[in-house]
Write a protein that holds these residues in place. Structure first.
Motif, PDB file in Angstrom:
ATOM      1  N   GLU A  25     -60.677  46.503  89.495  1.00  0.00           N
ATOM      2  CA  GLU A  25     -60.529  47.620  90.451  1.00  0.00           C
ATOM      3  C   GLU A  25     -60.280  48.176  91.355  1.00  0.00           C
ATOM      4  O   GLU A  25     -59.605  48.970  91.671  1.00  0.00           O
ATOM      5  N   SER A  26     -61.546  47.758  92.124  1.00  0.00           N
ATOM      6  CA  SER A  26     -62.396  48.827  94.005  1.00  0.00           C
ATOM      7  C   SER A  26     -61.063  47.943  94.696  1.00  0.00           C
ATOM      8  O   SER A  26     -60.381  48.133  96.001  1.00  0.00           O
ATOM      9  N   GLY A  27     -60.514  46.606  94.478  1.00  0.00           N
ATOM     10  CA  GLY A  27     -59.953  45.762  94.691  1.00  0.00           C
ATOM     11  C   GLY A  27     -58.034  45.920  95.456  1.00  0.00           C
ATOM     12  O   GLY A  27     -57.783  46.723  96.239  1.00  0.00           O
ATOM     13  N   ASN A  30     -58.171  50.010  96.867  1.00  0.00           N
ATOM     14  CA  ASN A  30     -58.099  49.339  98.683  1.00  0.00           C
ATOM     15  C   ASN A  30     -56.551  48.873  98.681  1.00  0.00           C
ATOM     16  O   ASN A  30     -56.548  48.830  99.877  1.00  0.00           O
ATOM     17  N   LEU A  31     -56.301  47.834  97.797  1.00  0.00           N
ATOM     18  CA  LEU A  31     -54.742  47.270  98.512  1.00  0.00           C
ATOM     19  C   LEU A  31     -53.752  48.913  98.480  1.00  0.00           C
ATOM     20  O   LEU A  31     -53.046  49.406  99.038  1.00  0.00           O
ATOM     21  N   LEU A  32     -54.024  49.483  97.652  1.00  0.00           N
ATOM     22  CA  LEU A  32     -52.656  50.841  97.493  1.00  0.00           C
ATOM     23  C   LEU A  32     -53.591  51.752  98.497  1.00  0.00           C
ATOM     24  O   LEU A  32     -52.379  52.745  99.106  1.00  0.00           O
ATOM     25  N   GLU A  33     -54.408  52.099  98.446  1.00  0.00           N
ATOM     26  CA  GLU A  33     -54.947  52.875  99.746  1.00  0.00           C
ATOM     27  C   GLU A  33     -54.587  52.049 101.014  1.00  0.00           C
ATOM     28  O   GLU A  33     -54.086  52.786 101.711  1.00  0.00           O
ATOM     29  N   GLU A  37     -51.685  54.181 103.623  1.00  0.00           N
ATOM     30  CA  GLU A  37     -51.733  54.110 104.828  1.00  0.00           C
ATOM     31  C   GLU A  37     -51.116  53.474 105.754  1.00  0.00           C
ATOM     32  O   GLU A  37     -50.575  54.089 106.576  1.00  0.00           O
ATOM     33  N   GLN A  38     -50.416  52.258 105.835  1.00  0.00           N
ATOM     34  CA  GLN A  38     -49.539  51.035 106.230  1.00  0.00           C
ATOM     35  C   GLN A  38     -48.471  52.117 106.066  1.00  0.00           C
ATOM     36  O   GLN A  38     -47.108  52.328 107.571  1.00  0.00           O
ATOM     37  N   MET A  39     -47.339  52.790 104.448  1.00  0.00           N
ATOM     38  CA  MET A  39     -46.449  53.507 104.947  1.00  0.00           C
ATOM     39  C   MET A  39     -46.480  54.597 105.963  1.00  0.00           C
ATOM     40  O   MET A  39     -45.473  55.012 105.979  1.00  0.00           O
TER      41      MET A  39
END
Length: 118
Positions: A25-27, A30-33, A37-39
């Motif tokens: 879940e935390s991974g 982090n991936l979605l966040e 951020e990149q987008m």
């Protein structure tokens, strides 16, 4: 034989499952966040590029209008007759050329003629 699973084994397995679930879940968060951020950074770049090109378009449209106005003004004016400037004559007693031979000059530097008449 039979394998016996104890209540302690089940609790350990449940703890490992909960730990793995929490890590995944935390991974994912982090991936979605990081993706957001990149987008966000890509979007800021695209918007800045778009703004730059809009400015370029404005500048080019203004320049085009100015050039069209200048062309219209120039084409509506009567054409001036351009008269060649009066050619100054140079008379030096040391030269080897007569006054009737046409324009001439004396070289200050070494010169090798590349064409006839130079």
């Amino acid at each position: 034989g039979k394998t016996s699973i104890t209540d302690a084994d089940i609790r350990i397995a449940e703890q490992k499952l909960e730990e793995s679930k929490g890590l995944s879940e935390s991974g994912m968060i982090n991936l979605l966040e990081s993706d957001v951020e990149q987008m966000t950074q890509v979007l800021a770049f695209v918007e800045a590029t778009l703004s730059f090109h809009r400015s370029c378009t404005d500048i080019l449209e203004n320049l085009s209008g100015t050039l069209q106005s200048h062309m219209s003004e120039t084409s509506s004016r009567p054409r001036r007759e351009v008269k060649p400037a009066v050619q100054a004559t140079y008379d030096d007693d040391d030269d080897d050329f007569g006054a009737d031979s046409g324009p001439c000059c004396k070289a200050i530097f070494d010169f090798e003629a590349e064409n006839d008449g130079e």
